[in-house]
Design an enzyme around this catalytic site. Sequence first.
Site, PDB file in Angstrom:
ATOM      1  N   SER A 153       0.841  -1.202   0.000  1.00 12.10           N
ATOM      2  CA  SER A 153       0.000   0.000   0.000  1.00 12.10           C
ATOM      3  C   SER A 153       0.871   1.246   0.000  1.00 12.10           C
ATOM      4  O   SER A 153       1.647   1.455  -0.932  1.00 12.10           O
ATOM      5  CB  SER A 153      -0.950  -0.035   1.203  1.00 12.10           C
ATOM      6  OG  SER A 153      -1.854   1.053   1.164  1.00 12.10           O
ATOM      7  N   THR A 154       0.787   2.074   1.036  1.00 11.43           N
ATOM      8  CA  THR A 154       1.543   3.327   1.091  1.00 11.43           C
ATOM      9  C   THR A 154       3.042   3.073   0.963  1.00 11.43           C
ATOM     10  O   THR A 154       3.599   2.261   1.681  1.00 11.43           O
ATOM     11  CB  THR A 154       1.264   4.065   2.409  1.00 11.43           C
ATOM     12  OG1 THR A 154      -0.145   4.132   2.617  1.00 11.43           O
ATOM     13  CG2 THR A 154       1.854   5.461   2.378  1.00 11.43           C
ATOM     14  N   HIS A 180      -2.796  -0.939  -3.272  1.00 15.66           N
ATOM     15  CA  HIS A 180      -3.923  -0.037  -3.072  1.00 15.66           C
ATOM     16  C   HIS A 180      -3.741   1.212  -3.934  1.00 15.66           C
ATOM     17  O   HIS A 180      -2.879   2.049  -3.670  1.00 15.66           O
ATOM     18  CB  HIS A 180      -4.023   0.385  -1.599  1.00 15.66           C
ATOM     19  CG  HIS A 180      -4.302  -0.743  -0.666  1.00 15.66           C
ATOM     20  ND1 HIS A 180      -4.028  -0.691   0.684  1.00 15.66           N
ATOM     21  CD2 HIS A 180      -4.830  -1.975  -0.889  1.00 15.66           C
ATOM     22  CE1 HIS A 180      -4.382  -1.832   1.252  1.00 15.66           C
ATOM     23  NE2 HIS A 180      -4.875  -2.621   0.316  1.00 15.66           N
ATOM     24  N   MET A 272      -0.171   1.121   5.303  1.00 16.33           N
ATOM     25  CA  MET A 272      -0.886   1.472   6.514  1.00 16.33           C
ATOM     26  C   MET A 272      -2.002   0.460   6.779  1.00 16.33           C
ATOM     27  O   MET A 272      -2.562  -0.117   5.857  1.00 16.33           O
ATOM     28  CB  MET A 272      -1.469   2.874   6.365  1.00 16.33           C
ATOM     29  CG  MET A 272      -2.145   3.439   7.604  1.00 16.33           C
ATOM     30  SD  MET A 272      -2.513   5.211   7.403  1.00 16.33           S
ATOM     31  CE  MET A 272      -3.594   5.165   5.967  1.00 16.33           C
ATOM     32  N   ASP A 275      -4.564  -4.641   6.204  1.00 19.12           N
ATOM     33  CA  ASP A 275      -5.059  -5.436   5.086  1.00 19.12           C
ATOM     34  C   ASP A 275      -4.038  -6.524   4.758  1.00 19.12           C
ATOM     35  O   ASP A 275      -2.841  -6.263   4.674  1.00 19.12           O
ATOM     36  CB  ASP A 275      -5.291  -4.553   3.859  1.00 19.12           C
ATOM     37  CG  ASP A 275      -5.946  -5.306   2.708  1.00 19.12           C
ATOM     38  OD1 ASP A 275      -6.620  -6.321   2.969  1.00 19.12           O
ATOM     39  OD2 ASP A 275      -5.773  -4.878   1.547  1.00 19.12           O
TER      40      ASP A 275
END
Length: 333
Positions: A153-154, A180, A272, A275
Amino acid sequence: MIRVLIADDSSFMRVTIKTLLESDKDIKVAGIARTGKEAIDKTHTLKPDVITMDINMPDMSGIDAVKHIMKKHPVPVIMISSLTTEGAEETIEALKNGAVDYINKSQLTGESLISKVRMAAKASISQSACKSTGCVLAAPIKQTFAVIGIGISTGGPRALSKLIPEISPAVSASIVIAQHMPPVFTKSLAERLDAESMIKVKEAKDGDLLQPGCAYILPGGMHGKVQKGGFLSLYSKEALPQYHYTPSVDVLMSSIAQVYRDKALCIIMTGMGSDGLEGIMEARKSGSYVIAQSESTCTIFGMPKAVIENNLHNEIVHLDDIGLRINKLCIAD
Protein backbone atom coordinates in the site's frame (compact mmCIF):
# COMPACT_ATOMS: atom_id res chain seq x y z
CA MET A 1 1.81 19.78 16.32
CA ILE A 2 2.31 18.76 12.67
CA ARG A 3 3.80 21.62 10.64
CA VAL A 4 2.87 21.58 6.95
CA LEU A 5 4.33 23.44 3.96
CA ILE A 6 1.82 23.94 1.12
CA ALA A 7 3.38 24.12 -2.37
CA ASP A 8 0.90 25.11 -5.09
CA ASP A 9 0.79 27.81 -7.77
CA SER A 10 -3.00 28.11 -7.53
CA SER A 11 -4.20 30.64 -4.94
CA PHE A 12 -7.54 28.83 -4.80
CA MET A 13 -5.85 25.50 -3.98
CA ARG A 14 -3.54 27.11 -1.42
CA VAL A 15 -6.48 28.63 0.42
CA THR A 16 -8.52 25.42 0.16
CA ILE A 17 -5.73 23.20 1.50
CA LYS A 18 -4.87 25.67 4.28
CA THR A 19 -8.50 25.90 5.39
CA LEU A 20 -8.93 22.12 5.41
CA LEU A 21 -5.71 21.49 7.31
CA GLU A 22 -6.25 24.14 9.96
CA SER A 23 -9.65 22.67 10.84
CA ASP A 24 -7.52 20.20 12.83
CA LYS A 25 -6.07 21.68 16.02
CA ASP A 26 -2.98 19.46 15.77
CA ILE A 27 -1.95 20.75 12.33
CA LYS A 28 -0.36 24.12 11.57
CA VAL A 29 0.44 25.53 8.13
CA ALA A 30 4.09 26.56 8.52
CA GLY A 31 4.39 28.23 5.13
CA ILE A 32 3.26 28.65 1.53
CA ALA A 33 5.30 28.09 -1.65
CA ARG A 34 4.11 29.16 -5.10
CA THR A 35 6.85 27.51 -7.18
CA GLY A 36 8.95 24.35 -7.05
CA LYS A 37 12.11 26.34 -6.28
CA GLU A 38 10.37 28.21 -3.47
CA ALA A 39 9.23 24.85 -2.04
CA ILE A 40 12.86 23.67 -1.93
CA ASP A 41 14.05 26.89 -0.27
CA LYS A 42 11.26 26.91 2.33
CA THR A 43 11.81 23.23 3.12
CA HIS A 44 15.34 24.20 4.12
CA THR A 45 14.40 27.28 6.15
CA LEU A 46 11.07 26.19 7.71
CA LYS A 47 11.86 22.49 8.23
CA PRO A 48 8.22 21.33 7.95
CA ASP A 49 7.06 17.89 9.08
CA VAL A 50 5.04 17.31 5.89
CA ILE A 51 4.75 18.99 2.47
CA THR A 52 1.72 19.00 0.16
CA MET A 53 3.04 19.41 -3.39
CA ASP A 54 1.23 20.27 -6.61
CA ILE A 55 2.69 18.50 -9.65
CA ASN A 56 2.50 21.34 -12.17
CA MET A 57 4.13 24.57 -11.03
CA PRO A 58 6.12 27.34 -12.74
CA ASP A 59 9.95 27.25 -12.98
CA MET A 60 10.21 23.69 -11.63
CA SER A 61 7.72 20.82 -11.54
CA GLY A 62 6.60 19.21 -8.32
CA ILE A 63 8.39 16.03 -9.42
CA ASP A 64 11.74 17.84 -9.75
CA ALA A 65 11.14 19.60 -6.44
CA VAL A 66 10.57 16.21 -4.77
CA LYS A 67 13.86 14.91 -6.20
CA HIS A 68 15.76 17.91 -4.80
CA ILE A 69 14.05 17.73 -1.41
CA MET A 70 14.69 14.00 -1.01
CA LYS A 71 18.35 14.49 -1.88
CA LYS A 72 19.06 17.51 0.34
CA HIS A 73 16.42 17.77 3.08
CA PRO A 74 14.17 14.66 3.09
CA VAL A 75 10.64 15.41 4.26
CA PRO A 76 7.45 13.35 3.71
CA VAL A 77 5.66 14.74 0.64
CA ILE A 78 2.02 14.24 -0.37
CA MET A 79 1.38 14.92 -4.07
CA ILE A 80 -1.80 16.75 -5.08
CA SER A 81 -2.73 15.03 -8.35
CA SER A 82 -5.47 14.61 -10.95
CA LEU A 83 -7.22 11.43 -12.07
CA THR A 84 -6.17 11.85 -15.70
CA THR A 85 -3.77 9.45 -17.41
CA GLU A 86 -1.13 12.18 -17.52
CA GLY A 87 -1.73 12.99 -13.86
CA ALA A 88 -1.37 9.32 -12.95
CA GLU A 89 1.94 8.99 -14.81
CA GLU A 90 3.32 12.11 -13.12
CA THR A 91 2.16 10.94 -9.70
CA ILE A 92 3.79 7.51 -10.15
CA GLU A 93 7.03 9.31 -11.10
CA ALA A 94 6.86 11.43 -7.94
CA LEU A 95 6.14 8.42 -5.74
CA LYS A 96 9.06 6.54 -7.27
CA ASN A 97 11.31 9.48 -6.41
CA GLY A 98 10.34 9.63 -2.76
CA ALA A 99 6.87 11.16 -2.28
CA VAL A 100 5.08 9.03 0.32
CA ASP A 101 1.48 9.42 -0.86
CA TYR A 102 -0.93 11.36 -3.06
CA ILE A 103 -4.44 12.69 -3.00
CA ASN A 104 -6.65 13.43 -5.99
CA LYS A 105 -7.94 16.98 -6.33
CA SER A 106 -11.42 15.66 -7.05
CA GLN A 107 -11.41 13.76 -3.74
CA LEU A 108 -9.92 16.54 -1.61
CA THR A 109 -11.83 16.71 1.67
CA GLY A 110 -10.80 17.70 5.16
CA GLU A 111 -11.06 14.13 6.41
CA SER A 112 -9.01 12.59 3.59
CA LEU A 113 -6.32 15.27 3.60
CA ILE A 114 -5.89 15.33 7.38
CA SER A 115 -5.72 11.53 7.49
CA LYS A 116 -2.96 11.49 4.88
CA VAL A 117 -1.01 14.28 6.59
CA ARG A 118 -1.14 12.43 9.90
CA MET A 119 0.06 9.25 8.17
CA ALA A 120 2.84 11.07 6.32
CA ALA A 121 4.10 12.65 9.54
CA LYS A 122 4.83 9.13 10.82
CA ALA A 123 6.36 7.87 7.57
CA SER A 124 9.95 6.73 7.24
CA ILE A 125 11.56 8.20 4.13
CA SER A 126 15.18 7.09 4.58
CA GLN A 127 14.89 3.46 3.48
CA SER A 128 17.96 3.04 1.28
CA ALA A 129 20.49 3.00 4.10
CA CYS A 130 19.34 -0.35 5.49
CA LYS A 131 21.08 -3.30 3.87
CA SER A 132 21.04 -7.00 4.59
CA THR A 133 22.84 -6.91 7.94
CA GLY A 134 20.22 -7.47 10.61
CA CYS A 135 17.77 -9.11 8.22
CA VAL A 136 16.08 -12.06 9.91
CA LEU A 137 16.26 -15.07 7.57
CA ALA A 138 14.84 -18.53 8.11
CA ALA A 139 16.83 -21.68 7.47
CA PRO A 140 17.01 -23.00 3.87
CA ILE A 141 13.70 -24.50 2.75
CA LYS A 142 12.71 -27.26 0.35
CA GLN A 143 9.39 -25.80 -0.83
CA THR A 144 8.93 -24.96 -4.50
CA PHE A 145 6.61 -22.14 -5.48
CA ALA A 146 4.21 -21.73 -8.39
CA VAL A 147 2.82 -18.32 -7.44
CA ILE A 148 3.93 -15.24 -5.51
CA GLY A 149 1.38 -12.90 -3.98
CA ILE A 150 2.47 -9.39 -2.99
CA GLY A 151 0.32 -7.12 -0.84
CA ILE A 152 1.40 -3.48 -0.62
CA SER A 153 0.00 0.00 0.00
CA THR A 154 1.54 3.33 1.09
CA GLY A 155 5.09 3.56 -0.22
CA GLY A 156 4.34 0.83 -2.74
CA PRO A 157 5.40 2.41 -6.05
CA ARG A 158 8.83 3.30 -4.68
CA ALA A 159 9.29 -0.15 -3.10
CA LEU A 160 8.10 -1.96 -6.23
CA SER A 161 10.45 0.08 -8.41
CA LYS A 162 13.25 -1.34 -6.28
CA LEU A 163 11.93 -4.90 -6.03
CA ILE A 164 10.49 -5.83 -9.44
CA PRO A 165 13.56 -4.95 -11.59
CA GLU A 166 15.63 -7.31 -9.41
CA ILE A 167 13.48 -10.36 -10.16
CA SER A 168 14.99 -12.73 -12.69
CA PRO A 169 12.93 -13.90 -15.71
CA ALA A 170 14.09 -17.40 -14.76
CA VAL A 171 11.76 -17.57 -11.75
CA SER A 172 9.34 -20.48 -11.93
CA ALA A 173 6.46 -18.60 -10.31
CA SER A 174 3.86 -16.10 -11.47
CA ILE A 175 3.55 -12.87 -9.47
CA VAL A 176 0.26 -11.21 -8.55
CA ILE A 177 0.35 -7.79 -6.87
CA ALA A 178 -2.41 -6.08 -4.89
CA GLN A 179 -1.37 -2.40 -4.61
CA HIS A 180 -3.92 -0.04 -3.07
CA MET A 181 -4.50 2.49 -5.87
CA PRO A 182 -7.35 4.00 -7.88
CA PRO A 183 -8.09 3.10 -11.52
CA VAL A 184 -5.74 4.61 -14.15
CA PHE A 185 -2.88 4.70 -11.64
CA THR A 186 -2.27 0.93 -11.67
CA LYS A 187 -2.01 0.92 -15.47
CA SER A 188 0.65 3.64 -15.35
CA LEU A 189 2.48 1.78 -12.59
CA ALA A 190 2.46 -1.47 -14.57
CA GLU A 191 3.75 0.23 -17.72
CA ARG A 192 6.58 1.94 -15.83
CA LEU A 193 7.64 -1.25 -14.05
CA ASP A 194 7.48 -3.22 -17.29
CA ALA A 195 9.88 -0.76 -18.95
CA GLU A 196 12.32 -1.02 -16.03
CA SER A 197 12.25 -4.77 -15.39
CA MET A 198 13.59 -8.02 -16.84
CA ILE A 199 10.24 -9.74 -16.29
CA LYS A 200 6.97 -8.88 -18.03
CA VAL A 201 4.73 -6.59 -15.94
CA LYS A 202 1.12 -5.87 -16.91
CA GLU A 203 -2.12 -4.64 -15.44
CA ALA A 204 -4.21 -7.76 -14.85
CA LYS A 205 -7.33 -8.50 -16.87
CA ASP A 206 -10.23 -10.76 -16.00
CA GLY A 207 -9.48 -14.27 -17.27
CA ASP A 208 -5.68 -13.84 -17.50
CA LEU A 209 -3.86 -17.17 -17.34
CA LEU A 210 -0.90 -16.77 -15.00
CA GLN A 211 2.48 -17.30 -16.65
CA PRO A 212 5.79 -17.96 -14.87
CA GLY A 213 8.11 -14.97 -14.78
CA CYS A 214 5.27 -12.50 -15.34
CA ALA A 215 3.89 -9.97 -12.83
CA TYR A 216 0.21 -9.00 -12.81
CA ILE A 217 -0.84 -5.81 -11.03
CA LEU A 218 -4.50 -5.93 -10.03
CA PRO A 219 -6.34 -2.91 -11.47
CA GLY A 220 -7.33 -0.13 -9.12
CA GLY A 221 -10.89 -0.35 -7.90
CA MET A 222 -11.07 -4.12 -8.54
CA HIS A 223 -10.51 -7.16 -6.34
CA GLY A 224 -8.62 -10.14 -7.70
CA LYS A 225 -8.81 -13.86 -7.00
CA VAL A 226 -6.63 -16.64 -8.35
CA GLN A 227 -8.77 -19.57 -9.49
CA LYS A 228 -8.00 -23.25 -10.03
CA GLY A 229 -6.05 -23.69 -13.23
CA GLY A 230 -4.16 -20.44 -12.62
CA PHE A 231 -6.76 -18.03 -13.98
CA LEU A 232 -7.38 -14.56 -12.57
CA SER A 233 -10.91 -13.38 -11.82
CA LEU A 234 -11.63 -9.71 -11.15
CA TYR A 235 -14.51 -8.41 -9.03
CA SER A 236 -15.89 -4.92 -8.52
CA LYS A 237 -15.84 -3.27 -5.11
CA GLU A 238 -19.63 -3.62 -5.04
CA ALA A 239 -19.37 -7.39 -5.53
CA LEU A 240 -17.33 -7.72 -2.32
CA PRO A 241 -18.54 -4.77 -0.20
CA GLN A 242 -17.12 -6.14 3.06
CA TYR A 243 -13.57 -5.22 2.01
CA HIS A 244 -12.57 -1.60 2.56
CA TYR A 245 -9.51 -1.53 0.29
CA THR A 246 -9.55 -2.31 -3.41
CA PRO A 247 -7.79 -4.31 -4.48
CA SER A 248 -7.93 -6.20 -1.18
CA VAL A 249 -4.79 -8.01 -0.08
CA ASP A 250 -6.96 -10.31 2.06
CA VAL A 251 -8.95 -11.42 -0.99
CA LEU A 252 -5.83 -12.08 -3.05
CA MET A 253 -3.90 -13.97 -0.35
CA SER A 254 -6.90 -16.11 0.63
CA SER A 255 -7.46 -17.18 -2.97
CA ILE A 256 -3.77 -17.97 -3.52
CA ALA A 257 -3.69 -20.05 -0.34
CA GLN A 258 -6.81 -22.01 -1.29
CA VAL A 259 -5.52 -22.88 -4.75
CA TYR A 260 -1.76 -23.24 -4.30
CA ARG A 261 -1.43 -24.05 -0.59
CA ASP A 262 2.25 -24.87 0.15
CA LYS A 263 3.28 -23.78 -3.35
CA ALA A 264 2.34 -20.16 -2.60
CA LEU A 265 4.84 -17.51 -1.50
CA CYS A 266 3.05 -14.59 0.17
CA ILE A 267 4.83 -11.26 0.71
CA ILE A 268 3.44 -8.40 2.80
CA MET A 269 5.13 -5.06 2.24
CA THR A 270 4.92 -1.40 3.27
CA GLY A 271 1.45 -0.04 3.95
CA MET A 272 -0.89 1.47 6.51
CA GLY A 273 -3.41 -0.63 8.42
CA SER A 274 -3.69 -4.41 8.48
CA ASP A 275 -5.06 -5.44 5.09
CA GLY A 276 -3.64 -8.88 4.37
CA LEU A 277 -3.72 -10.13 7.94
CA GLU A 278 -6.78 -12.37 7.48
CA GLY A 279 -5.50 -13.65 4.15
CA ILE A 280 -2.11 -14.47 5.65
CA MET A 281 -3.76 -16.35 8.52
CA GLU A 282 -5.44 -18.55 5.92
CA ALA A 283 -2.20 -18.85 3.96
CA ARG A 284 -0.27 -20.13 6.95
CA LYS A 285 -2.98 -22.70 7.72
CA SER A 286 -2.64 -23.90 4.12
CA GLY A 287 1.14 -24.26 4.37
CA SER A 288 2.03 -21.17 2.35
CA TYR A 289 5.35 -19.42 3.02
CA VAL A 290 5.21 -15.83 4.30
CA ILE A 291 7.74 -13.01 4.04
CA ALA A 292 7.23 -9.66 5.79
CA GLN A 293 9.16 -6.53 4.86
CA SER A 294 11.37 -5.18 7.65
CA GLU A 295 10.26 -2.15 9.66
CA SER A 296 13.42 -0.19 8.88
CA THR A 297 12.76 -0.35 5.12
CA CYS A 298 9.00 0.33 5.17
CA THR A 299 7.53 3.77 4.49
CA ILE A 300 4.66 2.76 6.80
CA PHE A 301 5.11 -0.35 8.96
CA GLY A 302 1.42 -1.17 9.32
CA MET A 303 0.65 -4.20 7.18
CA PRO A 304 3.91 -6.11 7.88
CA LYS A 305 3.66 -5.22 11.57
CA ALA A 306 0.22 -6.86 11.82
CA VAL A 307 1.62 -10.07 10.32
CA ILE A 308 4.74 -10.07 12.50
CA GLU A 309 2.89 -9.28 15.74
CA ASN A 310 0.66 -12.29 15.10
CA ASN A 311 3.73 -14.46 14.45
CA LEU A 312 2.53 -15.38 10.96
CA HIS A 313 5.79 -14.71 9.13
CA ASN A 314 8.48 -17.21 8.15
CA GLU A 315 11.01 -14.47 7.40
CA ILE A 316 11.51 -10.74 7.88
CA VAL A 317 13.44 -9.35 4.91
CA HIS A 318 14.80 -5.91 4.06
CA LEU A 319 13.50 -4.28 0.88
CA ASP A 320 16.95 -4.47 -0.74
CA ASP A 321 16.94 -8.26 -0.25
CA ILE A 322 13.38 -9.26 -1.23
CA GLY A 323 14.10 -9.56 -4.95
CA LEU A 324 17.20 -11.65 -4.29
CA ARG A 325 15.22 -13.84 -1.89
CA ILE A 326 12.51 -14.41 -4.52
CA ASN A 327 15.17 -15.46 -7.02
CA LYS A 328 16.72 -17.82 -4.49
CA LEU A 329 13.40 -19.45 -3.63
CA CYS A 330 11.92 -19.58 -7.13
CA ILE A 331 14.78 -20.52 -9.46
CA ALA A 332 15.65 -24.20 -9.68
CA ASP A 333 19.23 -25.05 -8.72
